[in-house]
Design a protein around this motif. Structure first.
Motif, short mmCIF file in Angstrom:
data_model
loop_
_atom_site.label_atom_id
_atom_site.label_comp_id
_atom_site.label_asym_id
_atom_site.label_seq_id
_atom_site.Cartn_x
_atom_site.Cartn_y
_atom_site.Cartn_z
N ASN A 357 49.99 -96.38 90.78
CA ASN A 357 49.10 -95.65 91.71
C ASN A 357 49.09 -96.31 93.08
O ASN A 357 49.11 -95.62 94.10
N ASP A 387 45.30 -102.44 97.05
CA ASP A 387 46.37 -102.00 97.95
C ASP A 387 45.79 -101.76 99.33
O ASP A 387 44.57 -101.73 99.49
N ILE A 392 39.89 -94.45 98.08
CA ILE A 392 39.54 -93.23 97.34
C ILE A 392 38.49 -92.46 98.13
O ILE A 392 37.45 -93.02 98.48
N ILE A 400 38.38 -89.27 89.58
CA ILE A 400 39.71 -89.86 89.35
C ILE A 400 39.93 -90.31 87.91
O ILE A 400 41.06 -90.38 87.47
N PHE A 405 43.07 -84.91 86.70
CA PHE A 405 42.75 -84.93 88.13
C PHE A 405 43.85 -85.68 88.87
O PHE A 405 44.11 -86.86 88.63
N THR A 406 44.51 -84.97 89.77
CA THR A 406 45.55 -85.62 90.56
C THR A 406 45.58 -85.02 91.95
O THR A 406 45.25 -83.84 92.14
N THR A 407 45.93 -85.82 92.93
CA THR A 407 46.10 -85.30 94.29
C THR A 407 47.58 -85.30 94.63
O THR A 407 47.97 -85.07 95.75
N LYS A 408 48.39 -85.60 93.59
CA LYS A 408 49.83 -85.69 93.84
C LYS A 408 50.54 -84.38 93.53
O LYS A 408 50.06 -83.60 92.71
N GLY A 413 52.67 -86.44 89.65
CA GLY A 413 51.38 -86.88 89.09
C GLY A 413 50.99 -86.03 87.90
O GLY A 413 51.14 -84.81 87.92
N THR A 414 50.50 -86.70 86.86
CA THR A 414 50.01 -85.95 85.70
C THR A 414 48.48 -85.91 85.72
O THR A 414 47.86 -85.11 85.04
N GLY A 415 47.89 -86.83 86.49
CA GLY A 415 46.43 -86.93 86.49
C GLY A 415 45.90 -87.57 85.22
O GLY A 415 44.72 -87.48 84.92
N GLY A 417 46.94 -90.95 84.22
CA GLY A 417 47.08 -92.40 84.26
C GLY A 417 45.75 -93.13 84.17
O GLY A 417 45.56 -94.00 83.32
N LEU A 418 44.82 -92.76 85.04
CA LEU A 418 43.55 -93.47 85.06
C LEU A 418 42.68 -93.10 83.86
O LEU A 418 41.96 -93.93 83.32
N1 ADP Z 1 45.24 -96.91 94.50
C1 ADP Z 1 44.83 -95.66 94.77
N2 ADP Z 1 44.57 -95.29 96.04
C2 ADP Z 1 44.18 -94.04 96.33
N3 ADP Z 1 44.00 -93.08 95.41
C3 ADP Z 1 44.23 -93.36 94.15
C4 ADP Z 1 44.66 -94.67 93.73
N4 ADP Z 1 44.80 -94.68 92.42
C5 ADP Z 1 44.48 -93.44 92.00
N5 ADP Z 1 44.14 -92.65 93.01
C6 ADP Z 1 43.72 -91.24 92.94
O1 ADP Z 1 43.40 -90.95 91.61
C7 ADP Z 1 44.14 -89.83 91.15
C8 ADP Z 1 44.34 -89.92 89.68
O2 ADP Z 1 45.20 -91.00 89.34
P1 ADP Z 1 45.94 -90.98 87.96
O3 ADP Z 1 44.94 -90.70 86.90
O4 ADP Z 1 46.74 -92.21 87.84
O5 ADP Z 1 46.86 -89.71 88.02
P2 ADP Z 1 48.14 -89.47 88.92
O6 ADP Z 1 48.61 -90.80 89.39
O7 ADP Z 1 49.09 -88.83 87.98
O8 ADP Z 1 47.69 -88.57 90.01
C9 ADP Z 1 45.40 -89.85 91.99
O9 ADP Z 1 46.02 -88.59 92.06
C10 ADP Z 1 44.86 -90.32 93.33
O10 ADP Z 1 44.29 -89.25 94.04
#
Ligand code: ADP
Ligand code: MG
Length: 456
Positions: A357, A387, A392, A400, A405-408, A413-415, A417-418
């Protein structure tokens, strides 16, 4: 004379003149007295008749009320005497056993139940007769519909106004429906767990897909030096073979000395050891990477094991960063060792997700920097992945950690990871949280117990 009596006393009106005529000579006063007495008695009679009617109406009302209460009850109710003969049942019981109250009255209470429960019910009576206590039990009614047979029941003693035991009241709640609902709930829960596990797997596969380039890079390094060493060993082998063949050719001492020098035999002998060691090290490194990869992609339930978190962080971060087009700076603020006992594969996956991320938010930036720090705090290991990206957005903070939930853009992005990381941390008795750094960028904080075996 005719005395008019109050109310509709037609019969008396007829009797009084007859009497007055029949007993001639008696004083009028006496008659008036008699008639007045009769009138009083009659009035009393009418009064008590009215009171009785009122009482009767009240009694009927009370009976209707009790009947409506019993009728409205979804729990079953049976009243019986001390001999266990049924005295009253409510409509809920009638409905379950499919018999009317009038056919049940006087029957033994045990007959309402299935054979296996009859002993329990007669046991209730015995216990009450001897002044013992009766606890709640599950018993089965001889029901028309077996799904409604099971009731959770409680019995209480019934006494008369002198405190004598006159029977018992059994109240039971049908629990078949409840048990079925519980079973359905269990099935739904199990399905949810399975779906969640599938989600975990898909997330891992997606992460793995993105990691492949970094892992390939990681493998390239040891493989290339294994190759280099093997070529050198092959050359050395040829030189040694030539020298040994010459030994058999009856050459002079001087000729052999020159050959030994030309073939650099002494250097070869010196190098063989380190070359073999280096090759072995490279092969071991390849084996380790493949092992990590297998562990990462495995879907088996992991057993806790001892490992050094620092090494794990290095591997995980390397895999991610090597796959980046523009590689961010990686700064590790870690002690030499951070030992923990836990699920290594899961820890690896969490660190990969956090570093990925961070690498994503820094994508393409020449000044991108990821700082990973870690330390032991009491019984916990605390890791921070920071980073210098966008941080956020406030509107996203609560979202998140939600699944999907993803902004990618689609594909990167699968949304998950977190969401997966958060759950893995929680399952180990830990916690994953996030803060925006004052100087910009995000910092994820992972806190996990250093020894998961201490967790429930
Ligand atoms: N280090 C970060 N800086 C900014 N935004 C982040 C960071 N890590 C996660 N995010 C936000 O959280 C969302 C969800 O993350 P994640 O669950 O890993 O799914 P993905 O990476 O597939 O989008 C990301 O799409 C992003 O918007
Ligand atoms: Mg992610």
């Amino acid at each position: 004379m005719v005395t008019r009596l109050p109310g509709s006393h037609a019969a008396l009106d007829l009797v009084v003149p007859k009497l007055s005529g029949a007993i001639e000579g008696t004083g009028d006063n006496v008659w008036i007295e008699v008639i007045q007495k009769m009138d009083e008695v009659y009035t009393d009679l009418v009064d008590s008749q009215t009171a009785l009617e009122e009482q009767n109406a009240r009694l009927e009302e009370a009976q209707d009320f009790i009947g409506s209460v019993l009728g409205a009850m979804t729990d079953v109710l049976v009243a019986c005497d001390t001999e266990g003969r049924i005295q009253q049942v409510n409509p809920a019981l009638e409905a379950i056993v499919g018999k009317k109250e009038r056919t049940l009255i006087g029957q033994p209470i045990a007959e309402l139940f299935q054979e296996k429960s009859q002993g329990v019910v007669t046991g209730f009576l015995q216990a009450l007769r001897t002044g013992g206590k009766v606890s709640q039990r599950d018993v089965s009614l001889a029901a028309t519909d077996s799904q409604n047979a099971l009731i959770s029941t409680i019995c209480t003693a019934r006494h008369d106004h002198r405190g004598r035991l006159v029977g018992m009241v059994l109240v039971g709640r049908p629990v078949g429906e409840l048990k079925r609902a519980y079973r359905d709930l269990d099935a739904a829960q199990e399905k949810l767990t399975r779906t969640q596990q599938q989600l975990f797997v898909s997330e891992k596969m997606a992460a793995l897909g993105r990691l492949v380039a970094g892992v390939a890079h990681e493998l390239n390094n040891p493989i290339s030096f294994v190759f280099g060493n093997m070529y050198a060993l092959k050359r050395y082998g040829a030189a040694i073979t030539r020298y040994l063949t010459a030994c058999d050719e009856e050459k002079t001492r001087d000729e052999m000395k020159t050959l030994r020098k030309d073939l650099k035999i002494d250097q070869v002998l010196r190098d063989i050891g380190p070359l073999v060691d280096g090759t072995l090290e490279g092969a071991e490194r390849v084996r380790d990477i493949v092992q990590e990869l297998r562990r990462f992609s495995s879907n088996q339930q992991e057993q806790p094991e001892d490992f050094n978190v620092v090494r794990l962080i290095r591997t995980a971060a390397d895999w991610v960063i090597k796959a980046q087009r523009v590689k961010p700076e990686l700064r590790l603020e870690l002690p030499d060792r951070l030992d923990m006992t836990g699920r290594k594969g899961q820890m690896h996956q969490i660190v990969v997700n956090l570093v990925q991320n961070a690498a994503d938010v820094l994508d393409g930036r020449p000044d991108g920097e990821i700082v990973i720090s870690g330390e032991r705090q009491g019984d916990d290991i605390v890791l921070r992945v920071a980073d210098n990206g966008t941080g956020i957005a406030d509107a996203h903070r609560d979202k998140i950690f939600e699944p999907f939930f993803t902004t990618k853009p689609i594909g990167s992005g699968t949304g998950l990871g977190l969401y997966v990381s958060y759950n893995m941390a929680a399952k180990q008795g830990g916690h994953l949280s996030v803060e925006n750094r004052p100087e910009g960028g995000a910092e994820f904080i992972l806190r996990v117990p250093a020894d998961v075996r201490n967790e429930g």
